[in-house]
Design a protein around this motif. Structure first.
Motif, PDB file in Angstrom:
ATOM      1  N   GLY A  97       0.824  -1.201   0.000  1.00 51.43           N
ATOM      2  CA  GLY A  97       0.000   0.000   0.000  1.00 51.43           C
ATOM      3  C   GLY A  97       0.858   1.250   0.000  1.00 51.43           C
ATOM      4  O   GLY A  97       2.094   1.172   0.077  1.00 51.43           O
ATOM      5  N   ASP A  98       0.236   2.401  -0.063  1.00 50.43           N
ATOM      6  CA  ASP A  98       1.007   3.649  -0.100  1.00 50.43           C
ATOM      7  C   ASP A  98       1.733   3.889   1.215  1.00 50.43           C
ATOM      8  O   ASP A  98       2.861   4.387   1.235  1.00 50.43           O
ATOM      9  N   GLY A  99       1.106   3.508   2.314  1.00 52.73           N
ATOM     10  CA  GLY A  99       1.779   3.646   3.603  1.00 52.73           C
ATOM     11  C   GLY A  99       2.840   2.579   3.764  1.00 52.73           C
ATOM     12  O   GLY A  99       3.979   2.845   4.170  1.00 52.73           O
ATOM     13  N   ASP A 100       2.478   1.381   3.430  1.00 52.75           N
ATOM     14  CA  ASP A 100       3.368   0.220   3.551  1.00 52.75           C
ATOM     15  C   ASP A 100       4.654   0.437   2.733  1.00 52.75           C
ATOM     16  O   ASP A 100       5.758   0.235   3.239  1.00 52.75           O
ATOM     17  N   LEU A 123       1.816  -1.410  -6.191  1.00 57.25           N
ATOM     18  CA  LEU A 123       1.485  -0.500  -5.088  1.00 57.25           C
ATOM     19  C   LEU A 123       0.038  -0.018  -5.244  1.00 57.25           C
ATOM     20  O   LEU A 123      -0.299   0.650  -6.226  1.00 57.25           O
ATOM     21  N   PHE A 124      -0.789  -0.396  -4.278  1.00 56.52           N
ATOM     22  CA  PHE A 124      -2.189   0.015  -4.289  1.00 56.52           C
ATOM     23  C   PHE A 124      -2.260   1.387  -3.632  1.00 56.52           C
ATOM     24  O   PHE A 124      -2.220   1.499  -2.406  1.00 56.52           O
ATOM     25  N   ASN A 125      -2.337   2.415  -4.463  1.00 58.86           N
ATOM     26  CA  ASN A 125      -2.303   3.766  -3.910  1.00 58.86           C
ATOM     27  C   ASN A 125      -3.726   4.291  -3.717  1.00 58.86           C
ATOM     28  O   ASN A 125      -4.408   4.613  -4.690  1.00 58.86           O
ATOM     29  N   ASN A 126      -4.156   4.369  -2.458  1.00 60.31           N
ATOM     30  CA  ASN A 126      -5.478   4.947  -2.179  1.00 60.31           C
ATOM     31  C   ASN A 126      -5.353   6.262  -1.417  1.00 60.31           C
ATOM     32  O   ASN A 126      -6.326   6.785  -0.889  1.00 60.31           O
ATOM     33  N   GLN A 127      -4.118   6.744  -1.327  1.00 55.14           N
ATOM     34  CA  GLN A 127      -3.847   8.029  -0.660  1.00 55.14           C
ATOM     35  C   GLN A 127      -4.403   8.081   0.755  1.00 55.14           C
ATOM     36  O   GLN A 127      -4.797   9.138   1.246  1.00 55.14           O
ATOM     37  N   ILE A 128      -4.398   6.939   1.422  1.00 56.19           N
ATOM     38  CA  ILE A 128      -4.922   6.899   2.794  1.00 56.19           C
ATOM     39  C   ILE A 128      -4.436   5.628   3.476  1.00 56.19           C
ATOM     40  O   ILE A 128      -4.041   4.678   2.808  1.00 56.19           O
ATOM     41  N   TYR A 129      -4.416   5.641   4.795  1.00 55.65           N
ATOM     42  CA  TYR A 129      -4.196   4.403   5.545  1.00 55.65           C
ATOM     43  C   TYR A 129      -5.557   3.767   5.735  1.00 55.65           C
ATOM     44  O   TYR A 129      -6.363   4.229   6.536  1.00 55.65           O
ATOM     45  N   GLY A 130      -5.818   2.707   4.991  1.00 55.71           N
ATOM     46  CA  GLY A 130      -7.123   2.064   5.065  1.00 55.71           C
ATOM     47  C   GLY A 130      -7.277   1.235   6.328  1.00 55.71           C
ATOM     48  O   GLY A 130      -8.183   1.458   7.138  1.00 55.71           O
ATOM     49  N   LEU A 131      -6.333   0.326   6.524  1.00 53.36           N
ATOM     50  CA  LEU A 131      -6.503  -0.653   7.602  1.00 53.36           C
ATOM     51  C   LEU A 131      -6.596  -0.007   8.977  1.00 53.36           C
ATOM     52  O   LEU A 131      -7.321  -0.467   9.850  1.00 53.36           O
TER      53      LEU A 131
END
Ligand SMILES: Cc1ncc(C[n+]2csc(CCOP(=O)(O)OP(=O)(O)O)c2C)c(N)n1
Ligand code: SF4
Ligand SMILES: [Mg+2]
Lengths: 343, 623
Positions: A97-100, A123-131
């Protein structure tokens, strides 16, 4: 080869685990395309291995019926390095992810890429920490109002593509979760590249950051906001295919209308194989809303592959010295004998 | 005095036989003292003495020349008897400059021999060492010693004259002059050193010749001057019959890994990030690729540990090595190795802490970190080698245990073992047990492959990715026993935590019982672990010779403990636990066995002296 591989289908890659992303999460779409792409590669299922960090996106390996390692936050590229060093025949995919990838794992991302390990990083970029339920991430635009930034975030975002080009990436691409055909084609290209393939996928987090990428994914909007790259072709976009990107007198990109005055030949032509990364960087820097954002393969060059080189060094050492001689190693350096009858 | 002064004829000097000698070479970091010490160790080992060494160098590569901070030392004990420590007191001290003299003279025993390079005792050096006046000028302080002031700089320059060396190059040879002198003093055969010079500088004949001349010049000086009225011989030791070589702990670890890989026909992936005193393991191993070894210099210790988890998942023998600061960074990924139950070895070459601490000095203060330094319930087996040579066997045991029980194993070495050298009996290849690497090849249930289906010892199977039919997913989330599917239920988490702990505890049934040195019961039991073996064993033996009812057990397995430890602890009136920390093993022993064990701690970056432990034993017995 005389033995035919059984033709696999997307179904063969579905694990028996219930998929637990939120409804309409962009991750579903990426999963579906991955399951479609893998059977087309002509590689037996047991040769695929998915390695991930931590995050919503990183649950991905559980849903793929092949080998998988859901590791720890940010470290997937390093884990994948170990997997590849021990088992180089595997076809390894890193899901992050973007944070990861860019916050806690920035260091490992950088080094896996510069080594040019033969893996595919998505890289799954959702511009946020999802989890962790909606804090801003290193790709969130400045001013993002999130759980941890109620007054707006203050730091400048990273541009994932610029980062990896800076790390000497040999394959760089971008796609969008719901642009299924393009995504599938891009994943296929990534799979075929020897060395580290890096693909940024714009992914909608339907819960904590919905619509962040609608400009690039919604029919009727996206046509004016993205430009599909094709090697050797000019950069043309727009609903009516009436706009293009050209370089101005200062070598900077500018959007132009294609009309009588400006023809296709005046536009910027894409060269994904350019050794010099300047063009790739220039493309990566084209951001919405000023520019259409490039989609597809931005850079694709060939460099020595780390895991293969490691293996070759071992083989070369064996060639040079023969298979390790235990007796000789034990007795290396000065030795002396103590006799049994010594008083 | 000068070489020109007519000497006594050599026959007039007598040769004395002695059992055990301790020499310390000390000088500036740039003076080549580590090399001199290593060479002396070599020739003594090859001659057949038992040897034990203690290199002691500053953390800075070149601290300011001439300062106390820049002093580098190398102590070697060599003997015609079996010895276990580098010696408490120094018999002969070679000091190349005032700072070296100042910081080492306290360890020279009364009546001991002091050899100094008097050329280095000039104003600026004296000042840097903090001497107000030259201690060599009739100083009362040195009256207790046999002092030999040797103009080593000048004599070395004289010896290499005509070779066309620069002054710096010439001066660099003075360690060989000092070495040659000490070779004469202790009747050493310089051949191994001459061979070494040839191998090392063969391509630079001028430098080779200069070093040979310096070495010979030093020997000749000893031979021909009347200052040294006695010289000594130390007969070969009565070691068990066999072939020997010299080995350091880090060399032994690298060799053990390479041979384990070769014998077991499995690839070994070693990942590490440079850190003192563990880096040499990476250096040594990276020369041994033809044994089927891949080495990976990672971007940091987190990556090295993560890659180790990945390599283990991929089916390799996976090892990483670091020291305290790096082990801290590895913690989270070690937990990943623990919960995924993959085989791997984590080597911790302990050094003085906390934080950056004392990078080049020894300590045993990572024990509790090895026990408890991860989040959650995460017990891991711990093995601690006791001598440099023992590292060879300990790493193989650690690998075997990891593979057999599907668990990360921690190997706790320390700076003293890592850099110290001893004669080591070269084993027969046939005596080295291969590690049986067994991958599961077929699904283990009708329902397909279950990665957490355990055997009677609670051990799960190891499936190598690439094997058809065994596709499976593992990870750091809690999982259901058997299927390995993610599961968070309270009962399952308790069951899994308990199962993982029991699996490790059960290893106690597969390790040897403790051997007691001395009687099985008595007044005092000394319990030690790791690199303090030699000092504790010798101190206990000395006390036993005094007639004291003292016994010694040395723990090689720290988690789980050997089964007979509890009975032994309870068979003695008192228990003493000497450690180079503030009492970490004693905390564990006291809480686990409810015995009133007494901690004896030392935390100075230095190993125990025999006398320190011996005195503590007597003191404690008298209470
Ligand atoms: C060492 C560590 N620190 C923090 C966390 C908490 N954590 C889990 S996922 C995550 C961020 C995930 O964001 P991203 O990588 O963008 O993935 P997404 O969920 O958006 O797919 C954080 C901070 C953790 N699991 N481990
Ligand atoms: S929180 Fe967002 S990213 Fe995570 S599963 Fe839900 S929608 Fe997807
Ligand atoms: Mg995210």
């Amino acid at each position: 080869m005389s033995t035919l591989l059984p033709q696999l289908t997307a179904k063969d890659f579905a694990s028996d685990q219930e998929v637990r992303w939120c409804p309409r999460c962009g991750d579903y779409s990426i999963l579906a395309q991955m399951k479609k792409v893998l059977p087309e590669l002509g590689i037996p299922r047991e040769k695929f291995c998915f390695v991930s960090g931590i995050g919503c996106s990183s649950r991905f390996p559980y849903y793929m019926n092949c080998y998988g390692f859901h590791s720890i936050h940010g470290r997937a590229p390093a884990v994948a390095t170990g997997v590849k060093l021990s088992n180089p025949e595997l076809n390894v995919w890193v899901i992050t992810g973007d944070g990861d990838a860019l916050s806690i794992g920035g260091n490992h991302l950088m080094h896996a890429i510069r080594r040019n390990l033969d893996i595919n990083i998505i890289l799954f970029n959702n511009q946020i920490y999802g989890l962790t339920k909606g804090q801003y991430s290193p790709t969130s635009p400045r001013g993002s109002r999130t759980k941890s930034t109620p007054y707006g975030s203050l730091d400048n975002p990273l541009n994932p593509l610029s980062v990896v080009i800076g790390c000497e990436a040999t394959f760089v691409a971008r796609s969008v979760d719901v642009d299924t055909k393009h995504l599938a084609a891009t994943l296929t290209r990534a799979a075929h590249h020897k060395g580290t393939s890096f693909v940024e996928v714009y992914q909608d987090c339907n819960v904590f950051n919905p619509g962040a990428f609608y400009y690039a994914s919604k029919k009727g909007e996206k046509e004016d906001n993205i430009v599909y790259l094709e090697h050797g072709k000019p950069l043309i976009f727009g609903k009516e295919k009436d706009k293009g990107v050209r370089l101005n007198a200062h070598g900077r990109p500018e959007v132009v209308e294609l009309n009588g005055g400006i023809s296709e030949d005046d536009l910027l032509f894409h060269d994904e194989n350019a050794e010099d990364p300047s063009l790739a960087f220039l493309l990566a820097q084209m951001r919405h809303p000023e520019f259409p954002e490039p989609m597809g393969v931005i850079r694709n060059v060939s460099r020595p592959v780390y895991d293969e080189s490691v293996r070759n060094q071992v083989l070369a050492a064996k060639e040079l010295h023969g298979d390790g001689d235990i007796e000789q190693l034990l007795n290396s350096g000065d030795t002396w004998v103590v006799e049994s009858d010594q008083a | 005095m000068s070489v020109a002064d007519l000497p006594l004829s050599p026959e007039d000097r007598h040769k004395e036989s002695v059992d055990t000698v301790v020499i310390r070479f000390c000088g500036d970091s740039g003076d080549g003292m580590q090399l001199a010490g290593t060479q002396f160790t070599n020739v003594s080992a090859v001659f057949g003495n038992d040897v034990c060494t203690l290199p002691d160098f500053p953390a800075e590569i070149r601290a300011p020349a001439g300062t106390i901070a820049g002093v580098s030392g190398f102590q070697i004990c060599f003997s015609s008897q079996e010895i276990h420590t580098p010696g408490d007191e120094v018999d002969t001290l070679v000091a190349m400059n005032p700072a070296a003299l100042k910081s080492n003279i306290a360890d020279l025993k009364r009546g001991g021999t002091l050899i100094v390079n008097e050329d280095a005792f000039e104003k600026s050096n004296l000042k840097k060492a903090g001497y107000e006046s030259n201690p060599l000028d009739g100083d009362e302080n040195l009256a207790a010693f046999r002092v030999h002031k040797v103009p080593m700089t000048r004599l070395t320059r004289d010896a290499v004259e005509g070779l066309g060396l620069s002054q710096t190059e010439a001066d660099r040879c003075k360690n060989f002059f000092a070495l040659g002198l000490v070779y004469w003093l202790y009747d050493r055969d310089s051949k191994p050193t001459l061979d070494w010079i040839e191998a090392k500088f063969g391509k630079k004949p001028k430098i080779a010749e200069a070093n040979v001349r310096a070495l010979t010049g030093g020997s000749n000086f000893g031979f021909s001057t009347e200052a040294f009225t006695v010289h000594y011989e130390v007969a070969p030791a009565k070691l068990a019959a066999g072939k020997y070589r010299k080995i350091t702990g880090n060399e032994a670890l690298a060799m053990g890994m390479a041979i384990a890989a070769r014998l077991s026909n499995a690839d070994l992936v070693f990942s590490g990030y440079p850190i003192t005193p563990a880096s040499d393991i990476l250096h040594e191993l990276s020369k041994l690729k033809h044994f089927g070894v891949s080495t990976f210099q990672a971007e940091d210790e987190i990556a090295a540990m993560s890659a180790t988890c990945g390599a283990a998942f991929g089916g390799a023998l996976a090892v990483t090595a670091s020291s305290g600061p790096g082990i801290c960074l590895k913690g989270e990924a070690m937990g990943l190795g623990m919960i995924t139950e993959l085989p791997m070895v984590i080597i911790d070459v302990q050094r003085g802490g906390p934080s950056t601490g004392l990078p080049t000095k020894t300590e045993q203060s990572d024990l509790l970190m090895a026990f408890f330094g991860r989040n959650g319930e995460s017990p891991l087996p711990i093995i601690a080698p006791q001598t440099p040579g023992d590292c060879f066997w300990a790493i193989q045991e650690a690998l075997r245990m990891a593979v057999e029980f599907m668990t990360p194993v921690i190997l706790l070495s320390d700076g003293y073992i890592a850099n110290g050298a001893e004669p080591w009996m070269v084993p027969e290849v046939a005596d080295i047990q291969p590690i049986k690497v067994k991958y599961i090849t077929d699904p283990n249930t009708d329902d397909g492959y279950w990665p957490y289906l355990r055997d009677e010892r609670l051990v799960r199977p190891w499936a190598r990715p690439g094997t058809p039919g065994l596709e499976h997913r593992i990870g750091g989330l809690e999982k259901r026993d058997g299927t390995g599917n993610v599961e968070y239920s309270p009962e399952n988490h308790e069951h899994m935590s308990d199962t993982r702990a029991r699996k490790v505890a059960n290893i106690a049934n597969f390790i040897p019982a403790l051997e007691v040195d001395g009687a099985d019961s008595g007044d005092l039991l000394v319990v030690s672990w790791g690199g303090t073996f030699g000092a504790c064993r010798t101190a206990v033996r000395n006390a036993q010779q005094d007639g004291k009812r003292v016994s010694h057990v040395h723990l090689r397995y720290l988690n789980p403990f050997p089964r007979n430890l509890e009975t032994l602890l309870k068979s003695f009136k008192k228990v003493l636990i000497p450690e180079l920390n503030l009492g970490q093993l004693s905390i564990v022993i006291r809480s686990k066995y409810l015995v009133d064990a007494r901690s004896y701690s030392k935390i100075q970056g230095k190993p125990f002296k025999v006398a320190e432990v011996y005195n503590k034993i007597n003191e404690f017995l008298m209470e």
